[in-house]
Design an enzyme around this catalytic site. Structure first.
Site, mmCIF file in Angstrom:
data_model
loop_
_atom_site.group_PDB
_atom_site.id
_atom_site.type_symbol
_atom_site.label_atom_id
_atom_site.label_comp_id
_atom_site.label_asym_id
_atom_site.label_seq_id
_atom_site.Cartn_x
_atom_site.Cartn_y
_atom_site.Cartn_z
ATOM 1 N N CYS B 241 25.709 14.122 0.209
ATOM 2 C CA CYS B 241 27.048 14.014 -0.350
ATOM 3 C C CYS B 241 27.098 14.885 -1.599
ATOM 4 C CB CYS B 241 27.436 12.561 -0.640
ATOM 5 S SG CYS B 241 27.018 11.945 -2.292
ATOM 6 N N CYS B 244 24.618 13.754 -4.157
ATOM 7 C CA CYS B 244 23.196 13.666 -3.767
ATOM 8 C C CYS B 244 22.343 14.687 -4.513
ATOM 9 C CB CYS B 244 23.035 13.908 -2.271
ATOM 10 S SG CYS B 244 23.309 12.442 -1.262
ATOM 11 N N CYS B 265 38.462 30.998 -19.653
ATOM 12 C CA CYS B 265 37.675 30.018 -18.928
ATOM 13 C C CYS B 265 37.384 30.475 -17.510
ATOM 14 C CB CYS B 265 38.398 28.677 -18.902
ATOM 15 S SG CYS B 265 37.848 27.593 -20.217
ATOM 16 N N CYS B 318 20.376 8.670 -4.118
ATOM 17 C CA CYS B 318 21.692 9.126 -4.588
ATOM 18 C C CYS B 318 22.313 8.103 -5.531
ATOM 19 C CB CYS B 318 22.624 9.372 -3.409
ATOM 20 S SG CYS B 318 24.251 9.988 -3.908
ATOM 21 N N CYS B 323 27.577 6.263 -0.806
ATOM 22 C CA CYS B 323 26.754 7.220 -0.052
ATOM 23 C C CYS B 323 25.538 6.504 0.537
ATOM 24 C CB CYS B 323 26.316 8.376 -0.952
ATOM 25 S SG CYS B 323 25.098 9.481 -0.205
#
Lengths: 174, 428
Positions: B241, B244, B265, B318, B323
């Site tokens: 994910c 992760c 930026c 994670c 997740c």
């Protein structure tokens, strides 16, 4: 933390670290986190006052503590420049930092995203990511907003982009 | 305008009849002609095609779908018409999202959900899609205006909100779960979510929502220096994910110290954004219409024209709780997945269209894909060796000692009391 000035470093070490990893959607755990946020903010504010380096006011704008409003100021050439400060606690907090907004400066500097969100990508975001969940609002102000004001306000004043409120008053009277 | 023109014409007509002095007649006749011309121009300017009930493969100039349906005849796609059943949510209608929306609209996607809180500005004109006359409109409104003209068959839903706020997130979640478009659909109300946002915070929010809803999504990004980008497929529980592993970026391939970070930026180019939008929608079409190979991660380095690919397994450590739940479910569902794979292999084995390598299969031997992840593999950390040219954008959170559980429940542990203390400090 390389590249940070010694006084910021020593201030940072005195702000209490947070322990609870919880965001606004986490119910009771968020309330616990909110208490830690308050403790850190109280400690940081008192420390600033005792060092005669008071530079912001911030309070929760709703009972859930997800929206915050206040003021921050910066002294340049012996003049005080004050701005409204506001931010939301994002749903993914504290994995992601709050996006600090200075709406009055929106459109006046390139180092800002739409809506007056200050650009923190380079100097602050890696530090926040590394220190999740130990950093909170107080740390974001100390490591995100304070250096941004120190870098940007002198440039904005010297370039005439922002004017001191006394100057604005006199010029509008004349 | 149409009504006013009609009135003008009828007024001129009655004027012509009532007028007694014939010297003015020629002038009125001329005015009548001008008005009629304007009316014709106005009509041709607002020609809108009507909705098309069924997609036809008929090759005529007036069929908006003939070239798409030809994909079927060419054997690329089995059933192109299915595209009308799909709902795709696009989060962020900027340089990538707006172009992706236009591509899907032209492809005849069933329904698009568009999310953005920004307005169109002149500073956006170096990118595609938005037009100068749309400056000041919300990006969602401007997008609906253009897209509905291009293809009125697409159902468009627009949400002008910031998904990172608590209220915005609630609306985001409920809009994704609304199944009114296809009531028979299982799971969430959309088939795919495309993240086309320009910041880490919003990506983490899309990740949160998709992990909670078990919703497959694709992430896209263009670097702040506008010379690299990437797309990534995220299937909760099966692939890494977004939380992760620290976010990945394609290295620019030039010495980072030579890059100017002062000032603006972000830079942007219509080319890089167009390329990334194209890669994203290509992957989307392959995923939805089941053709070709769907990329798990595809990078784009514009300076060197280098396209790294890779796969990422989920991280059992994670930090995202949703997740971890999806990872658990994925491991539990392994037998079902295996059975389905075997059934599919069996069907292919008996399929008369292909010549079997062996006429009989006495021992029921079938070839099994050894890439299938088994439970033990998933336990490996998602942090793997990255292919050349891909680097982490942010560091991982440091390990820290768990706080002692013996919290002092003193007088300062009441939320109201703490709030009062801060207000007292704020007061002077």
């Amino acid at each position: 933390m390389e590249g940070w000035d010694p006084s910021t470093k020593s201030t940072l070490t005195q702000i209490p670290l947070l322990t609870i990893k919880a965001g606004p959607r986490d119910g009771a755990a968020w309330t616990q986190r909110l208490k830690e946020e308050y403790k850190a903010l109280i400690a940081y504010t008192s420390m600033n006052k005792s060092k005669d380096n008071d530079w912001f006011r911030i309070s929760a704008a709703n009972p859930e503590g997800t929206r915050w409003k206040g003021k921050c100021w910066y002294v340049h050439n012996l003049l005080k420049y004050e701005f409204d400060l506001q931010f939301d606690i994002p749903v993914t907090y504290p994995a992601t930092a709050p996006e600090l907004e200075l709406p009055e400066l929106d459109g006046k500097t390139e180092k800002m995203y739409r809506g007056g969100k200050i650009c923190l990508t380079v100097h602050f975001k890696p530090l926040w990511a590394k220190n999740c969940p130990r950093f909170g609002i107080a740390h974001a102000l100390c490591l995100g907003l304070a250096p941004w004001l120190a870098a940007e306000i002198p440039v904005l004043v010297d370039s005439g982009m922002i004017k001191h409120k006394d100057d604005v008053a006199t010029s509008s009277e004349s | 305008m149409e009504v006013e023109l009609k009135e003008l014409l009828s007024d001129l007509h009655s004027l012509k009849k009532s007028i007694s002095d014939p010297s003015h007649l020629a002038l009125i006749e001329k005015m009548h002609l001008h008005a009629e011309n304007i009316a014709t121009l106005e009509k041709s300017g607002t020609i809108r095609r009507s909705k098309v009930k069924d997609m036809s493969a008929e090759v005529v100039d007036s069929n908006p779908y003939s070239r798409l349906m030809a994909l079927q005849r060419m054997g690329i796609v089995n059933n192109y018409e299915r595209i009308r059943e799909f709902s795709v949510a696009i989060v962020g209608i900027g340089g990538v999202g707006s172009v992706a929306a236009e591509m899907l609209t032209r492809c005849g996607i069933g329904r698009l959900l568009l999310y953005d809180y920004d307005k169109v500005e002149l500073a956006n004109m170096n990118r595609l899609f938005f037009r100068p006359e749309q400056v000041g409109m919300t990006k969602t409104d401007a997008a609906v205006q253009t897209l509905s003209e291009i293809n009125p068959d697409v159902v468009l839903e627009s949400y002008t909100l910031n998904i990172t706020t608590v209220e915005g997130f609630d609306t985001f979640m409920s809009s994704l779960t609304n199944k009114s478009f296809r009531p028979t659909k299982s799971g969430s109300g959309v088939d795919l979510v495309l993240s086309c946002v320009d910041n880490y915070e919003a990506r983490m929010v899309v990740n949160q929502a998709c992990n909670e809803l078990n919703q497959t999504w694709m992430e896209s990004g263009v670097s702040e220096d506008a010379v690299s980008g990437h797309i990534q497929l995220l299937i909760p529980g099966e692939t890494a994910c977004f939380a992760c592993v620290p976010p990945l970026v394609v290295a620019s391939g030039i010495d980072e110290r030579t890059l100017k970070r002062e000032g603006v930026c972000a830079a942007s180019l219509p080319t890089t954004m167009g390329v990334v939008a194209g890669l994203l929608v290509q992957n989307t079409l392959k995923y939805l219409l089941k053709f070709g190979q769907v990329s798990r991660y595809l990078g784009y380095n514009a300076l060197k024209d280098y396209f790294p690919t890779m796969e990422m397994k989920p991280n059992s450590q994670c930090s995202n709780a949703a997740c971890l739940e999806r990872q658990k479910e994925y491991i539990l569902a392994k037998p079902t997945r295996d059975a389905a794979a075997k059934a599919k292999a069996d069907i292919e084995a008996v399929s008369p269209a292909e010549n079997p390598v062996h006429a009989d299969n006495e021992w029921n031997i079938s070839v099994v894909d050894d890439e299938e992840v088994d439970g033990s593999d998933v336990k490996n950390s998602g942090i793997c060796v990255l292919p050349e040219g891909i680097v982490h954008e942010l560091p991982v959170a440091d390990d820290y000692p768990k706080a002692p559980v013996t919290e002092t429940v003193g007088p300062a542990d009441d939320l109201e009391e703490l709030r009062r203390q801060l207000e007292a400090l704020n007061a002077d």
